[in-house]
Every structure is written in structure tokens, then in C-alpha cells.
Design an enzyme around this catalytic site. Sequence first.
Site, PDB file in Angstrom:
ATOM      1  N   ASP A  24      90.657  19.328  32.770  1.00 32.86           N
ATOM      2  CA  ASP A  24      90.779  20.379  33.854  1.00 32.86           C
ATOM      3  C   ASP A  24      89.742  20.996  34.377  1.00 32.86           C
ATOM      4  O   ASP A  24      88.650  21.095  33.939  1.00 32.86           O
ATOM      5  CB  ASP A  24      91.901  21.366  33.423  1.00 32.86           C
ATOM      6  CG  ASP A  24      92.679  22.020  34.483  1.00 32.86           C
ATOM      7  OD1 ASP A  24      92.640  21.487  35.662  1.00 32.86           O
ATOM      8  OD2 ASP A  24      93.167  23.304  34.421  1.00 32.86           O
ATOM      9  N   HIS A  41      86.714  15.261  41.502  1.00 31.65           N
ATOM     10  CA  HIS A  41      87.460  14.276  40.807  1.00 31.65           C
ATOM     11  C   HIS A  41      86.261  12.991  40.358  1.00 31.65           C
ATOM     12  O   HIS A  41      86.360  12.399  39.546  1.00 31.65           O
ATOM     13  CB  HIS A  41      88.379  13.684  41.451  1.00 31.65           C
ATOM     14  CG  HIS A  41      89.758  14.691  41.637  1.00 31.65           C
ATOM     15  ND1 HIS A  41      90.112  15.313  40.531  1.00 31.65           N
ATOM     16  CD2 HIS A  41      90.476  15.068  42.791  1.00 31.65           C
ATOM     17  CE1 HIS A  41      91.188  16.359  41.013  1.00 31.65           C
ATOM     18  NE2 HIS A  41      91.270  15.839  41.977  1.00 31.65           N
ATOM     19  N   LEU A 135      87.187   1.519  20.062  1.00 27.36           N
ATOM     20  CA  LEU A 135      87.826   2.745  20.472  1.00 27.36           C
ATOM     21  C   LEU A 135      89.098   2.302  21.367  1.00 27.36           C
ATOM     22  O   LEU A 135      89.139   1.335  22.239  1.00 27.36           O
ATOM     23  CB  LEU A 135      86.779   3.168  21.343  1.00 27.36           C
ATOM     24  CG  LEU A 135      87.465   4.664  22.036  1.00 27.36           C
ATOM     25  CD1 LEU A 135      87.838   6.034  20.947  1.00 27.36           C
ATOM     26  CD2 LEU A 135      86.745   5.184  23.206  1.00 27.36           C
TER      27      LEU A 135
HETATM   28  C1  FPP Z   1      92.471  18.224  36.958  1.00 23.19           C
HETATM   29  O1  FPP Z   1      91.549  18.979  37.537  1.00 23.19           O
HETATM   30  C2  FPP Z   1      92.276  16.757  37.117  1.00 23.19           C
HETATM   31  C3  FPP Z   1      93.012  15.942  37.553  1.00 23.19           C
HETATM   32  C4  FPP Z   1      94.233  15.905  38.193  1.00 23.19           C
HETATM   33  C5  FPP Z   1      92.483  14.319  37.780  1.00 23.19           C
HETATM   34  C6  FPP Z   1      91.812  13.766  36.648  1.00 23.19           C
HETATM   35  C7  FPP Z   1      90.990  12.584  37.106  1.00 23.19           C
HETATM   36  C8  FPP Z   1      89.736  12.263  36.627  1.00 23.19           C
HETATM   37  C9  FPP Z   1      88.946  13.091  35.854  1.00 23.19           C
HETATM   38  C10 FPP Z   1      89.025  11.107  37.469  1.00 23.19           C
HETATM   39  C11 FPP Z   1      89.641   9.822  37.200  1.00 23.19           C
HETATM   40  C12 FPP Z   1      89.797   9.503  35.743  1.00 23.19           C
HETATM   41  C13 FPP Z   1      90.135   8.438  35.231  1.00 23.19           C
HETATM   42  C14 FPP Z   1      90.538   7.897  33.953  1.00 23.19           C
HETATM   43  C15 FPP Z   1      90.238   7.011  36.133  1.00 23.19           C
HETATM   44  P1  FPP Z   1      92.068  19.917  38.693  1.00 23.19           P
HETATM   45  O2  FPP Z   1      91.922  19.135  40.276  1.00 23.19           O
HETATM   46  O3  FPP Z   1      93.419  20.348  38.558  1.00 23.19           O
HETATM   47  O4  FPP Z   1      91.083  20.964  38.755  1.00 23.19           O
HETATM   48  P2  FPP Z   1      91.327  22.584  39.003  1.00 23.19           P
HETATM   49  O5  FPP Z   1      92.243  23.322  38.116  1.00 23.19           O
HETATM   50  O6  FPP Z   1      89.799  23.101  39.301  1.00 23.19           O
HETATM   51  O7  FPP Z   1      91.877  22.707  40.358  1.00 23.19           O
END
Ligand code: FPP
Length: 263
Positions: A24, A41, A135
Site C-alpha cells: 500500500d 504503481h 521461491l
Molecule cells: C496500493 O496502493 C497498490 C495497488 C492497488 C496496486 C499494486 C500494484 C503494484 C505494486 C504494481 C504491479 C504489481 C505487480 C505484481 C505486477 P494505493 O494505490 O492504494 O496507494 P495509496 O493508499 O497511497 O492511494
Amino acid sequence: MTLPEAQQAAVKEAMPKHVAIIMDGNGRWAQQRGKLRMFGHQAGVKSVRRAVSFATQVGIQSLTLFAFSSENWRRPEEEVSSLMNLFLTVLQREVKKLKNNNVQLRIIGDTSRFSEKLQQRIAVAQQETADNTGLVLNIAANYGGRWDMLNACQQLCRQVKSGALDEQQITEQDISTLMEENTVGDVDLLIRTGGDHRISNFLLWQTAYAEFYFSDVLWPDFDDDAFGKAIAAFVSRERRFGCTGEQVQALLNNNQQNEDHFA
Ligand code: FPP
């Protein structure tokens, strides 16, 4: 510094075997830099790569990452579609590296809602890495803990209906086995980055006995040092599994005596 063999074995034994991470903070990380959320992201992908490499190096057996929850469809359409494109690109780009590094990739979640193209790429990536023995990297995509449990319940109902299973005989182990067949097994350590302290419908069944570790670090900044701190916190905690501290200590002493005996 090389640790003596016995100490190395003790450290290995104390390491979490299955680590799950709620990644997050990507959006906030980007906003802090005056950029669009997608920038966060993209930076998050680098952190994923770093975490996979770290997990491989320290001998973690399974790493489960929450990439897209069943609730994330509620985000602005533009962000959802950019995330889907990012998944497509990452799968295409990283699969060879995963293969060469002996990582087995599995996608858990209801992938039927993804585009045909993404579903195909998922199938290829899983196939390409299926024989790897290092892994196990589980990416949770369109995943929800309640969905996971519902799936297991439906399977059990079908078995009862067909007469293969007596409802009075259903055990927790039956459910665990089904969950593991469908998705993943018990988690030892659950990490959430980004400062919030909740589970957000992640691995609800599988975290029953997990240690929880919350980090204020935003996911794109979650480096080896931050991961190492989470592991160190896990190792230093005493896991009791419903026993008293004295019982655990007696067990540990007993194990130690047995080890000394066989040394
Ligand atoms: C949460 O941060 C993150 C996500 C919902 C997306 C996670 C995706 C990635 C890390 C990239 C792709 C990963 C793979 C494995 C291909 P948020 O957007 O909720 O952040 P915030 O709380 O600051 O708004």
C-alpha cells in the site's frame, strides 16, 4: 561474517516460510512528488522486483503479494485500465527473469474478469515457470479473502451433495486443504506497508496464526532494509499457537537438547 553451522540452521528455522504483503502507498508516494498515481504503481513494480530478489536471497519459500483486490474495480476507470496494462507489460517483461531465477509464478484470484489477452498471458507465465523449484511467487489479482472462502464452501457443498463427503465429518483441515489447492496455504508473516492497520479482505483464512507487521513505509520505498526489519521483528516474536509461554519455552529447550544430543 559467517555464522557457525548450528546458528545458521537456527536462523533458517526461525525464518518465516510464507510471507504475504499488502503493498500500500503507491498513490500517496506519487502524489508527494506531484505526479499521477500511475507513477507510483510503476515505482511499485520496482519494489516488487526488489522484494522478490530479497525473498529469494534470504530463503523465504513463498511470497504472496496483493496486487489488485476484488474491491479495486471501484477505482477510477482510468486507473483500473492503466493497472491492467501495467500487469500485461510486467508479465511479458518479467517472465523470462522469473524463469531464469527459478521462481514459480502463480496468480491467485478470480482471473475470469480480466481481458482475454491478460488471461492468456497469465496462463503462459504460469506455464513457463511451473517447473521452477525456488521461491513460489503468488500474485493476488482480483482476489478477496471472502471470495476465497466462498469458493471452498461451494466445493464442499458439491462434495456433500454428491455423497462424497458427510457434512458432520467436515474438518478445518478439509477447508485448509481446499484453500491451499485453490490459492495458498497458511501465512507466517503478513506485512502491510503504507501506514494503515487493517487486512482489507486479504488472506482471511490463511492469516489465522500469522504475525502481523505494519510499516509506515510507502510501498515504492519498501527496500531490503525495510523488509529485513519486518523479518527481524518476526524472528524476535514468540509464536505460541494457543499454548502458554512456558510451554513454548519448554518445547524450545527440548528441541535444543535434542539438537545438542545429535550434534
Ligand atoms: C496500493 O496502493 C497498490 C495497488 C492497488 C496496486 C499494486 C500494484 C503494484 C505494486 C504494481 C504491479 C504489481 C505487480 C505484481 C505486477 P494505493 O494505490 O492504494 O496507494 P495509496 O493508499 O497511497 O492511494
